[in-house]
Design an enzyme around this catalytic site. Sequence first.
Site, PDB file in Angstrom:
ATOM      1  N   THR A   1       0.822  -1.219   0.000  1.00 17.46           N
ATOM      2  CA  THR A   1       0.000   0.000   0.000  1.00 17.46           C
ATOM      3  C   THR A   1       0.856   1.269   0.000  1.00 17.46           C
ATOM      4  OG1 THR A   1      -1.594  -1.236   1.285  1.00 17.46           O
ATOM      5  CG2 THR A   1      -1.868   1.136   1.255  1.00 17.46           C
TER       6      THR A   1
ATOM      7  N   GLY B   1       2.730  -2.849   8.303  1.00 17.86           N
ATOM      8  CA  GLY B   1       2.943  -3.421   9.638  1.00 17.86           C
ATOM      9  C   GLY B   1       4.332  -4.026   9.760  1.00 17.86           C
TER      10      GLY B   1
ATOM     11  N   GLU C   1      -7.933  -6.414   2.690  1.00 21.13           N
ATOM     12  CA  GLU C   1      -8.218  -7.576   1.827  1.00 21.13           C
ATOM     13  C   GLU C   1      -9.465  -7.337   0.974  1.00 21.13           C
ATOM     14  OE1 GLU C   1      -6.179  -9.995   1.329  1.00 21.13           O
ATOM     15  OE2 GLU C   1      -4.822  -9.306   2.909  1.00 21.13           O
TER      16      GLU C   1
END
Lengths: 684, 684
Positions: B152, B191, B434
């Site tokens: 992302t 993350g 997702e």
Amino acid sequence: MAHVSDLVNTRPNISMTAELLAAERLNSTFDLVQMGLFINGEKWCQLRQQALEIIQADPDIFDMTQSYYMNREEQLDMILKTEKRMAELLITKQISHDVALAMTYLLDASGPFRLHRSMFIPTLERQANEEQKKAFLLPARNYEIIGCYAQTEIGHGSNVRGLETTATFIEESDQFEINSPTLTSTKWWIGSLGIAATHACVMAQLIVKQKNIGVYPVIVPIRDPITFKPLPNVNVGDIGPKMGFTTVDNGFVNFQKVRVPRFNVLQRYISISRTGIVTRPENIDPRVTYSTMVFVRAGIVNTMGRELAKAVTIATRYTAVRKQGGEIGNETPVLNYDIVQFRLIPLVAKTFAMLGMSHEFYSQYERCKQNIDSGDFSMLKEMHAVSCALKKWCSDTAVYGIDTCRHLCGGHGFSIFSGLNSAFNNIYPNIIWEGDNFVLAQQTAKYIIKAAKSYLETNSISTNDPTSLILSLYNPNNKNVPWKSISASEMVQNHNLILELLACRFSYFAYDLTLKIHYQNQSWNNSTIAVQVLSTLYSEYMICMYFKRHIDKLQVTSSIYPPIAQLFKITALSFLTRNTGELYTMGEDYALNYKFINQLHDQYQITIKNCRSIIVPLVDSLGIPDEKLNSSLGRYDGKVYEDYMTRASNEPLNRPGTGSKIRSDFYYKYISNILSPNKTPSKL
Amino acid sequence: MAHVSDLVNTRPNISMTAELLAAERLNSTFDLVQMGLFINGEKWCQLRQQALEIIQADPDIFDMTQSYYMNREEQLDMILKTEKRMAELLITKQISHDVALAMTYLLDASGPFRLHRSMFIPTLERQANEEQKKAFLLPARNYEIIGCYAQTEIGHGSNVRGLETTATFIEESDQFEINSPTLTSTKWWIGSLGIAATHACVMAQLIVKQKNIGVYPVIVPIRDPITFKPLPNVNVGDIGPKMGFTTVDNGFVNFQKVRVPRFNVLQRYISISRTGIVTRPENIDPRVTYSTMVFVRAGIVNTMGRELAKAVTIATRYTAVRKQGGEIGNETPVLNYDIVQFRLIPLVAKTFAMLGMSHEFYSQYERCKQNIDSGDFSMLKEMHAVSCALKKWCSDTAVYGIDTCRHLCGGHGFSIFSGLNSAFNNIYPNIIWEGDNFVLAQQTAKYIIKAAKSYLETNSISTNDPTSLILSLYNPNNKNVPWKSISASEMVQNHNLILELLACRFSYFAYDLTLKIHYQNQSWNNSTIAVQVLSTLYSEYMICMYFKRHIDKLQVTSSIYPPIAQLFKITALSFLTRNTGELYTMGEDYALNYKFINQLHDQYQITIKNCRSIIVPLVDSLGIPDEKLNSSLGRYDGKVYEDYMTRASNEPLNRPGTGSKIRSDFYYKYISNILSPNKTPSKL
């Protein structure tokens, strides 16, 4: 580590978010200032502007942008600084109470003095006698004492009669003894108590000569105003971390036989003599307290509109500049997708409906209040029922509307910098306090069913309030509905007809449920679900009725009339298409068939699409300043990603100094010995 | 100030919450252990038990009760301590990967190594060639390097093709140059990147000889594993505070022409020669990636059930002991009110449905996977459509179900000690990641409409997956529905008939929309709302179909059969009564009239009430330990208010030491000078 904000300047921003937002503004078809005044009201626009100027003039005290990085203690420190300044401005009469409220709104955070102002002082104003006002109210207004309102107990929420705290008259010493007999009697959730309060207005079961007189307010000193230590036998503290309201010191207190003078029982509605004779003044009508509840709920309705206004402003501006999908290198702003418009635009419409409707509901309340003052209570019960319904609808719509706005911002909605998470958390308790929304629906329904039953029995109405009027018009024998000979597409051109359909739908369900309960032995407990639906149908009619009343004050030639008429239509159609099972149930008798209902759906979608081009100017006209938004995504200038990056670079983990220290600690304690268990890592 | 926990012992607890909860347990009609194994699966019960024992054995490291008072830095410190221990246990093979997952579940918090395990390692397993596995995967498994998965970008979410980060082949030096050309190309939300990662798997546009080859993963070193400083020209940091996931170090990174060896482009699906010749292995079917997506979504479905299980356990236990209303001194547990049952019990039913259905959906996935391994992809598209629909339904239901549980706990739901706020915040992103749920509905609908169109054109189905089978059975010419001659009350006695009605309702809408789009020129963009409804109807059928498949494995004589059959019925009836406009639209052709639909409502309410007496044993059987609940309200022993009071007394503002220091600071800085501007207050 290089300080990351440097990065912002080394990279071109080809996403052109600022330019995109500016381009949206060129589509405006109406006078934004006029719209702002019309929807917010002139008074609020002025107060908000005054408050904004005070805040902007003193950023050392009032700048809240750093709050997102702070822990609770730091946030409390920050808010106490603003509270102190506001108290000084109030005491020295540099600002009015209304400006202080507007400042709290713009700061978007409440502090430990909030309940002192919003509950302790108003309770004294209403329930103290003149002597008590001198003793408590004057010092409270001068901040010589700070108070809280201690009603809720850890084991007792809405059921006031069930409170366990006692205040027992001790005739020998002319005192009352305040006691918390059980664990569950501990006062809990009391704002301003955790840190600030010197005094509490404690709601307690009054016991005089072994007789329980009922629940009444007693002023009990809590902390020494000089040392600020809790007084003997007063166990007081803060209730700990919460979902929102981080900067409010909700507290608990438990009394071990604490004595106060008899004088401290607030005596406007009750008085206890030296020898324990209880009297109640004759000229007090207990229904007056209902009037206060109506006023408090009207306040919530209005607040919900202003808070939802923040969220729709952020979501509209960000979806207008956030590109996703479409041609690579030339992606489409997500606001161009139907699925975004369909979720966002009705929320903008409902924001306007809440704010617009609110003016007329306040006016109705004022009329009701004037009547009460001249001894006529006839409007009160209906006002109470409507206020319950509107409080429920507005708080549900605002809380879950903010959530929808958060989801509309995609992943970035999840960042604290969106401004939407604190907004959601802080207004969430509105669905619970001042009557849990599910309980309020029952109160509303009880009134409606009583009114419907009365009409069925007498074939007439006893008052001409809006509820009775529509129950009378759309009584079960009237199926001569005015949309019988026209299509739904024609019907929705006429605001009156839309309102009639909402009224008719409500009345149909009101009578249906009344008949089941009163003539077919359906128990109240088995009517629970129907009761919730009935309250919703009622609110939906009332919202539109009061909103339309406000709109009808406009000249149709005004530039703001066409957009606001569209927003009315979207609001009403969202209600009518929410669960079409309701319309199908009414069926052909009411000319509600598949074709008609399908056209309502179509008209709903068409009207939403019609608003797309002016949706950015519409939220601009709400006039929510950047200080209140406190959001990377919702900034007026559209510089979304620059701001987002700057805020991230200020995260304590990244800041030069703090950041390297924290990281170094983590690394040596937990990471280096995993990465290379046998090596001695060099110093950072 | 007296330490407040002393108070707990000085006051009797007459609310008898522990006794009330114990009494509820006497109503059980079934074998709780058998139910737990049946609904959770034996494997998960074992893993959870193993994980629980490790956690309980080492409270110094794994006790999470203090986390509620901590700021982000302290929480990160706490979670890194657990991460370090878990990594040691993994490296030394004292625990399996599955036990580590179960430990993360019980700790109810993810840490900086989470994405290393759940994304970095799996990506290497799937996309690295053998040489690369040696270079990256082995060290990753041994925690010699820690990685993250950087896809992302701040300006690019779901549209992978739109990513801006480039990796350009530099033939002279046999390297790739990683570059972030714009502000919006900054990798964001990654993350494990904010604190922990030494390496990133960067998704970048591969450019070889001026030609864009597409988006591929490249392993890029981020921090020096010895000094842990960012490498030159790598700007990396943490993205700052979020709504939940406080203990995950979501980070950002921006590259200024950083070079890595050509070897670092993961080469299982693509390979670039020394001279820049690009080849793709022939035996790779791109559809395999779909299979991975199905698997990831199946994981979300299962997780949502386990998280909702926590929330319904808390809400059920607390509403069973929270008294409100009724006779003073003998108030009623709120769980006895219909309006509480109606909100809570269907959520318990849906929790069981999610968990139960999930076993069968996994089995179906396994069959699909086996077929794929033998070259047969026929099941894949349907599995993909179903997985999108289920991921949407389960995440929406769990997120808003937790919210309902919070509201059911009244004001105390708003306290962090309810355990429901961290739960809501942490699972919220499941509705976005997702595939955003609104986008997933479109993917599901596209598949359905294609299948329906194909049936309309050929009058036959090409595969016999569940979707095709019901589209074929309830094709537009079949109105011969099996409930035509019976009442709704009779119909709901038969699980098969309930399922048929759900199937028929879905098929009706599938064909209705297919006809509009393919034969009446309705545009896809104008079908947006219908598409969302279609996905819901589809999920509702699939949930019930797979749940029933699981239930059908039971003997009807088993003690757990009757309760689980009730839960099936409640789930299905909640779907059928959700918006009865859907059934009315189908109308008399399908024997769906006012009377029939009304009976469905009645049956729904009756079945909910029937479950009241066993609802506490039902949530007990889910087996969620107190460690996972971390909740005053949901404790197994029912000692709600004692625990709540103890936790409040541990709030830093109250603790002896810290508390008086903070309070003294606040008092002297902000309160004393307001209270008595002319006095010098004495020391605390």
